[in-house]
Design a protein around this motif. Structure first.
Motif, PDB file in Angstrom:
ATOM      1  N   GLY A 283      48.389 -14.447  46.779  1.00  0.00           N
ATOM      2  CA  GLY A 283      47.795 -13.156  46.441  1.00  0.00           C
ATOM      3  C   GLY A 283      48.606 -11.951  46.852  1.00  0.00           C
ATOM      4  N   ILE A 284      49.746 -12.191  47.539  1.00  0.00           N
ATOM      5  CA  ILE A 284      50.578 -11.085  48.009  1.00  0.00           C
ATOM      6  C   ILE A 284      51.939 -11.156  47.315  1.00  0.00           C
ATOM      7  N   GLY A 285      51.914 -11.225  45.978  1.00  0.00           N
ATOM      8  CA  GLY A 285      53.151 -11.229  45.206  1.00  0.00           C
ATOM      9  C   GLY A 285      53.987 -10.003  45.491  1.00  0.00           C
ATOM     10  N   SER A 286      53.313  -8.908  45.822  1.00  0.00           N
ATOM     11  CA  SER A 286      53.949  -7.715  46.347  1.00  0.00           C
ATOM     12  C   SER A 286      52.982  -7.112  47.365  1.00  0.00           C
ATOM     13  N   MET A 287      53.471  -6.225  48.196  1.00  0.00           N
ATOM     14  CA  MET A 287      52.584  -5.589  49.165  1.00  0.00           C
ATOM     15  C   MET A 287      51.495  -4.809  48.437  1.00  0.00           C
ATOM     16  N   SER A 288      50.290  -4.851  48.949  1.00  0.00           N
ATOM     17  CA  SER A 288      49.160  -4.215  48.274  1.00  0.00           C
ATOM     18  C   SER A 288      49.389  -2.726  48.075  1.00  0.00           C
ATOM     19  N   GLU A 289      50.120  -2.098  49.017  1.00  0.00           N
ATOM     20  CA  GLU A 289      50.363  -0.653  48.938  1.00  0.00           C
ATOM     21  C   GLU A 289      51.252  -0.287  47.753  1.00  0.00           C
ATOM     22  N   PHE A 290      52.009  -1.256  47.230  1.00  0.00           N
ATOM     23  CA  PHE A 290      53.003  -0.942  46.220  1.00  0.00           C
ATOM     24  C   PHE A 290      52.897  -1.805  44.970  1.00  0.00           C
ATOM     25  N   LEU A 291      51.687  -2.302  44.687  1.00  0.00           N
ATOM     26  CA  LEU A 291      51.483  -3.042  43.442  1.00  0.00           C
ATOM     27  C   LEU A 291      51.737  -2.133  42.246  1.00  0.00           C
ATOM     28  N   GLN A 292      52.435  -2.637  41.260  1.00  0.00           N
ATOM     29  CA  GLN A 292      52.791  -1.851  40.085  1.00  0.00           C
ATOM     30  C   GLN A 292      51.853  -2.164  38.910  1.00  0.00           C
ATOM     31  N   PRO A 293      51.762  -1.265  37.924  1.00  0.00           N
ATOM     32  CA  PRO A 293      50.848  -1.490  36.790  1.00  0.00           C
ATOM     33  C   PRO A 293      51.059  -2.837  36.102  1.00  0.00           C
ATOM     34  N   GLU A 294      52.301  -3.279  36.012  1.00  0.00           N
ATOM     35  CA  GLU A 294      52.591  -4.555  35.346  1.00  0.00           C
ATOM     36  C   GLU A 294      52.038  -5.748  36.127  1.00  0.00           C
TER      37      GLU A 294
ATOM     38  N   LEU B 144      47.365 -13.030  38.434  1.00  0.00           N
ATOM     39  CA  LEU B 144      47.167 -14.033  39.466  1.00  0.00           C
ATOM     40  C   LEU B 144      48.327 -13.990  40.457  1.00  0.00           C
ATOM     41  N   GLY B 145      47.989 -13.935  41.715  1.00  0.00           N
ATOM     42  CA  GLY B 145      48.998 -13.868  42.764  1.00  0.00           C
ATOM     43  C   GLY B 145      49.330 -12.455  43.188  1.00  0.00           C
ATOM     44  N   TYR B 146      48.784 -11.474  42.478  1.00  0.00           N
ATOM     45  CA  TYR B 146      49.035 -10.069  42.801  1.00  0.00           C
ATOM     46  C   TYR B 146      47.724  -9.341  43.105  1.00  0.00           C
ATOM     47  N   GLU B 147      46.801 -10.039  43.731  1.00  0.00           N
ATOM     48  CA  GLU B 147      45.504  -9.443  44.077  1.00  0.00           C
ATOM     49  C   GLU B 147      45.618  -8.408  45.188  1.00  0.00           C
ATOM     50  N   GLY B 148      46.711  -8.446  45.942  1.00  0.00           N
ATOM     51  CA  GLY B 148      46.862  -7.531  47.070  1.00  0.00           C
ATOM     52  C   GLY B 148      46.044  -7.958  48.284  1.00  0.00           C
ATOM     53  N   ARG B 149      45.560  -9.174  48.270  1.00  0.00           N
ATOM     54  CA  ARG B 149      44.781  -9.761  49.373  1.00  0.00           C
ATOM     55  C   ARG B 149      44.874 -11.271  49.222  1.00  0.00           C
ATOM     56  N   LEU B 150      44.505 -11.987  50.283  1.00  0.00           N
ATOM     57  CA  LEU B 150      44.434 -13.441  50.149  1.00  0.00           C
ATOM     58  C   LEU B 150      43.435 -13.805  49.067  1.00  0.00           C
ATOM     59  N   ASN B 151      43.827 -14.634  48.122  1.00  0.00           N
ATOM     60  CA  ASN B 151      42.924 -15.007  47.030  1.00  0.00           C
ATOM     61  C   ASN B 151      42.208 -16.326  47.343  1.00  0.00           C
ATOM     62  N   ASP B 152      41.398 -16.780  46.406  1.00  0.00           N
ATOM     63  CA  ASP B 152      40.613 -17.997  46.634  1.00  0.00           C
ATOM     64  C   ASP B 152      41.318 -19.249  46.133  1.00  0.00           C
TER      65      ASP B 152
ATOM     66  N   ASP C 154      67.401 -23.317  39.719  1.00  0.00           N
ATOM     67  CA  ASP C 154      66.395 -23.625  40.742  1.00  0.00           C
ATOM     68  C   ASP C 154      65.521 -22.413  41.022  1.00  0.00           C
ATOM     69  N   TRP C 155      66.157 -21.232  41.076  1.00  0.00           N
ATOM     70  CA  TRP C 155      65.363 -20.022  41.324  1.00  0.00           C
ATOM     71  C   TRP C 155      64.421 -19.743  40.158  1.00  0.00           C
ATOM     72  N   GLU C 156      64.903 -19.906  38.940  1.00  0.00           N
ATOM     73  CA  GLU C 156      64.061 -19.670  37.762  1.00  0.00           C
ATOM     74  C   GLU C 156      62.872 -20.627  37.738  1.00  0.00           C
ATOM     75  N   ALA C 157      63.099 -21.864  38.155  1.00  0.00           N
ATOM     76  CA  ALA C 157      61.997 -22.835  38.235  1.00  0.00           C
ATOM     77  C   ALA C 157      60.999 -22.421  39.309  1.00  0.00           C
ATOM     78  N   TYR C 158      61.521 -21.916  40.436  1.00  0.00           N
ATOM     79  CA  TYR C 158      60.654 -21.407  41.504  1.00  0.00           C
ATOM     80  C   TYR C 158      59.812 -20.236  40.995  1.00  0.00           C
ATOM     81  N   ALA C 159      60.449 -19.282  40.338  1.00  0.00           N
ATOM     82  CA  ALA C 159      59.748 -18.094  39.860  1.00  0.00           C
ATOM     83  C   ALA C 159      58.647 -18.448  38.868  1.00  0.00           C
ATOM     84  N   GLN C 160      58.921 -19.413  38.018  1.00  0.00           N
ATOM     85  CA  GLN C 160      57.912 -19.847  37.054  1.00  0.00           C
ATOM     86  C   GLN C 160      56.768 -20.573  37.761  1.00  0.00           C
ATOM     87  N   ARG C 161      57.103 -21.388  38.749  1.00  0.00           N
ATOM     88  CA  ARG C 161      56.078 -22.166  39.457  1.00  0.00           C
ATOM     89  C   ARG C 161      55.113 -21.265  40.221  1.00  0.00           C
ATOM     90  N   VAL C 162      55.628 -20.213  40.852  1.00  0.00           N
ATOM     91  CA  VAL C 162      54.758 -19.368  41.683  1.00  0.00           C
ATOM     92  C   VAL C 162      54.217 -18.156  40.929  1.00  0.00           C
TER      93      VAL C 162
END
Length: 572
Positions: free
Chosen positions: A92-103, A108-116, A531-539
C-alpha cells in the motif's frame, strides 16, 4: 481426610501439566525490533562512527553486525516491508502518502496506508498468543483500519505522521500537517515535559513491566523518530559535542572509512564514493558563519544519536534485569540512509523557495538556539554524505547510501557473538525470519481477503554457516529503479544523480558502485533489466512525473541540483 488426599492427588498432575504447557509457551522467543529514523550507515561505533554509542557497540559485541542489510529509500516504504514481509508496492506504500501523484491514486498498492492485502507480524503473533507493543513513529496510515491498534498492536503510543518536533508537537511542514499522537487508538496530547526518544522508551518499558506478570512472549516495536529532522537534542547531550566537528567533512569521512575497514564491515577493496565532490562548496570554501552553522548542525545530530543510544541501553538493561534478554531476538536497524533535505528542498515544484520562508518566520535558528526547542535544523547534503560513508548518496535514493543501512542482531541461541554477517539481507526478510523462529504460520487469508504471498525469506540459515540462494531483489521509488542479484546490481536515476540510462555494477569488484560497466557487459545488463521489469510487473509499479522537490532536489548555500523536471526552479 481421605477425600482431601484423593482431591490433591488429582490436582497435582493437572498442575504439573499446566506448568509444563506454560513453560513451553514461555520458551518461545521474544522479539524486540528497534528502528532508528534516518540514521546514516557510518554514524554509530559498530559501523565506524565517532559518535558515542556504547550500547549499540555492546549489542554488536554480543551479536552480529549485518554488514549487507538493505531497506527501502524512505521511512514509510521501509516500514511497510519490515512489518509485512511484502514489497512496499504490494503493501500500500507504492509511494509515500504525502507525495502520491494523480496517476497513482486509487491504484492497488498506492493506498498511502497499509492495505488489506497484507498482514503485519504483530497481527500474526497476536493471534498466536504474543503480547504486542509499539511505541514511536507509525507512518503507515491514519485511517481507523490502518492505525497500530487496528493492525495487531495490543498496546501502542504512536506518532501517525512521518515526523514532528522532538520537544513538542510542532509539525515538519506548513499547512494541514498537524502532528497526531494516538494512545491505544485514541488521540492524546503530549505532556508538557517531552523528548521523543526518552518518552517512547518510557512507554515501551512500561508496557514490558505491565505485561511481565502475564508471562506471555512479546513482540515489541520501538520506532524512534531520532535522528529525523528537525534536529533537536537535550542540553546535556548538546554539551557533550560542543567542541566537536570543527575539522569539517573530509577528516570525519576519512576516519570513518578507516574504521569501517578495520572492523571488517566493508570489503578491503572498497573505496569512498562521494558523488557530491565538486558539486557543492567544500569545507575550505565556506565562510566563517557557514562553518559555524555546519559544525553546530553536526553537533546536534551527534547529540541526538548519543541520546538514542542511551535509550536503547535503557530497554536492553531492563530486559537484562528481568533475565529476558537472552531469550529475546533483538534487531536494530535504520529505516533508510541519512536525510539530505534542507528547507529549500522541501515542498512542491510550485514552491519557489521550498519551505524556507515558513521556517524563517516560525522558528528560531540563531546559532545559540540550534538544536533546542523551537529550532528547525536539517542535516543537509554534505553531512548526509559523510553519514553515508563510504556509500554514494543518501535517503530517497536507490544508490547504496539510501538503502544500505546499519543493522545489528542479537540472539545468543542463534547468533555468534562479535561477528560480521556478510550475506545480502533485505528488510522484507524480517517477518519470515520471525515466523520461523517463533514456529508460527502466516495465514493465507485475513478476514475475507486473500493475502499476497510474502516477498522476503527467512535468514536463519545464514547463522548456520549457509548462504542464501541467489535472488533478484528490486526497488522502485519515484521513477528511480534498482535491482540486486548475486554480485551484480543495476540502477536507473535521472541526471544529475545518474545517467538517465541503466547502469551496471559488480558489487564484488566495486563494493561502493563507483564505475558503471554497462557497456562492457551488455548481456548481463539485459538480464538484470528483464529481472527488474518482471519485478515491476509482479508488484504493480505505477510511474508518474516528478512534481515535488523532496527527495529530488538538494540545496546547499545558494546552489540547488535536481532532475530535469525541476532544474529550472530558482535557487534560494
Amino acid at each position: 481426610m481421605k477425600f482431601k488426599q484423593i482431591a490433591l492427588a488429582c490436582f497435582i498432575p493437572t498442575l504439573l501439566l499446566n506448568s509444563t504447557a506454560f513453560a513451553a509457551q514461555t520458551q518461545k522467543p521474544n522479539i524486540l525490533l528497534i528502528v532508528a529514523d534516518d540514521l546514516g550507515f557510518s554514524d554509530t561505533e559498530p559501523f565506524g562512527g565517532e559518535i558515542h554509542t556504547p550500547n549499540l557497540k555492546k549489542l554488536a559485541t554480543q551479536g552480529a553486525v549485518l554488514s549487507n542489510f538493505y531497506a527501502g529509500p524512505t521511512c514509510s516504504v521501509t516500514r511497510s516491508m519490515l512489518l509485512t514481509g511484502n514489497d512496499n508496492h504490494q503493501a500500500g506504500i507504492g509511494s509515500m502518502s504525502e507525495f502520491l501523484q494523480p496517476e497513482q491514486k486509487g491504484k492497488l498498492g498506492y493506498e498511502g496506508r497499509l492495505n488489506d492485502k497484507v498482514i503485519t507480524i504483530a497481527e500474526v503473533l497476536k493471534q498466536n498468543g504474543y503480547a504486542t507493543f509499539m511505541a514511536g513513529k507509525w507512518h503507515l496510515g491514519g485511517t481507523p483500519e490502518s492505525i497500530p491498534s487496528a493492525r495487531g498492536f495490543s498496546n501502542s503510543f504512536a506518532l501517525l505522521q512521518g515526523g514532528a518536533a522532538h520537544f513538542d508537537s510542532s509539525p515538519m511542514f506548513p499547512g494541514n500537517y498537524k502532528a497526531r499522537y494516538l494512545n491505544n487508538g485514541k488521540e492524546e496530547a503530549l505532556p508538557e515535559k517531552f523528548y521523543s526518544s526518552d518518552f517512547y522508551t518510557d512507554k515501551m518499558i512500561s508496557y514490558l513491566k505491565d505485561h511481565r506478570e502475564k508471562n506471555q512472549p512479546f513482540f515489541a516495536y520501538l520506532a524512534y523518530t531520532a535522528p529525523h529532522w528537525p534536529l533537536q537534542a537535550p542540553d546535556q547531550y548538546l554539551k557533550k559535542y560542543e567542541h566537536a566537528y570543527t575539522e569539517g567533512y573530509d577528516k570525519i569521512r576519512e576516519a570513518r572509512f578507516k574504521k569501517l575497514l578495520k572492523l571488517g564491515v566493508i570489503p578491503a577493496n572498497a573505496k569512498i564514493n562521494d558523488p557530491l565532490l565538486g558539486v557543492f562548496k567544500n569545507w575550505n570554501q565556506l565562510n566563517a558563519q557557514q562553518k559555524a552553522e555546519q559544525v553546530k548542525t553536526m553537533q546536534v545530530y551527534a547529540a541526538m544519536i548519543d541520546n538514542l543510544d542511551h535509550n536503547i541501553g535503557r530497554v536492553l538493561n531492563y530486559l537484562q534485569s528481568t533475565k529476558d534478554l537472552d531469550n529475546t531476538v533483538v534487531l536494530f536497524m535504520s529505516d533508510n540512509g541519512a536525510e539530505s533535505a534542507s528547507p529549500e528542498s522541501l515542498g512542491t515544484t510550485e514552491d519557489k523557495e521550498g519551505i524556507a520562508a515558513w521556517v524563517n518566520e516560525n522558528f528560531d535558528n540563531r546559532l545559540e538556539n540550534m538544536g533546542k526547542k523551537g529550532s528547525y535544523v536539517t542535516l543537509g547534503p554534505q553531512w548526509a554524505q559523510v553519514a553515508s560513508t563510504p556509500l554514494p548518496y543518501f535517503k530517497s535514493f536507490l544508490a547504496d547510501g539510501g538503502i544500505h543501512v546499519p543493522a545489528i542482531i542479537r540472539y545468543p541461541k542463534m547468533v555468534k557473538a562479535n561477528s560480521v554477517q556478510k550475506n545480502l539481507l533485505h528488510v522484507s526478510d524480517f517477518v519470515p525470519t520471525v515466523l520461523e523462529l517463533t514456529e508460527t504460520t502466516r495465514p493465507t487469508t485475513n478476514g475475507n481477503q486473500t493475502l499476497i504471498p510474502m516477498q522476503g525469506q527467512s535468514f536463519i540459515s545464514v547463522f548456520k554457516g549457509k548462504t542464501l540462494p541467489e535472488r533478484a531483489i528490486g526497488w522502485e521509488f519515484n521513477n528511480k529503479k534498482s535491482l540486486y542479484k548475486g554480485d551484480w546490481s543495476i540502477r536507473f536515476e535521472e541526471p544529475p544523480y545518474g545517467t538517465g540510462q541503466w547502469e551496471l555494477y559488480n558489487r564484488k569488484d566495486d563494493p561502493t558502485l563507483k564505475q558503471s560497466i554497462a557497456t562492457q557487459y551488455p548481456k548481463k545488463l539485459n538480464e538484470l533489466v528483464k529481472d527488474w521489469e518482471a519485478y515491476a510487473q509482479r508488484v504493480g509499479v505505477v510511474s508518474a512525473p516528478v512534481r515535488y522537490r523532496y527527495g529530488q532536489m538538494n540545496c546547499f548555500y545558494g546552489k540547488c541540483i535536481g532532475p530535469e523536471e525541476i532544474k529550472n526552479l530558482s535557487n534560494p
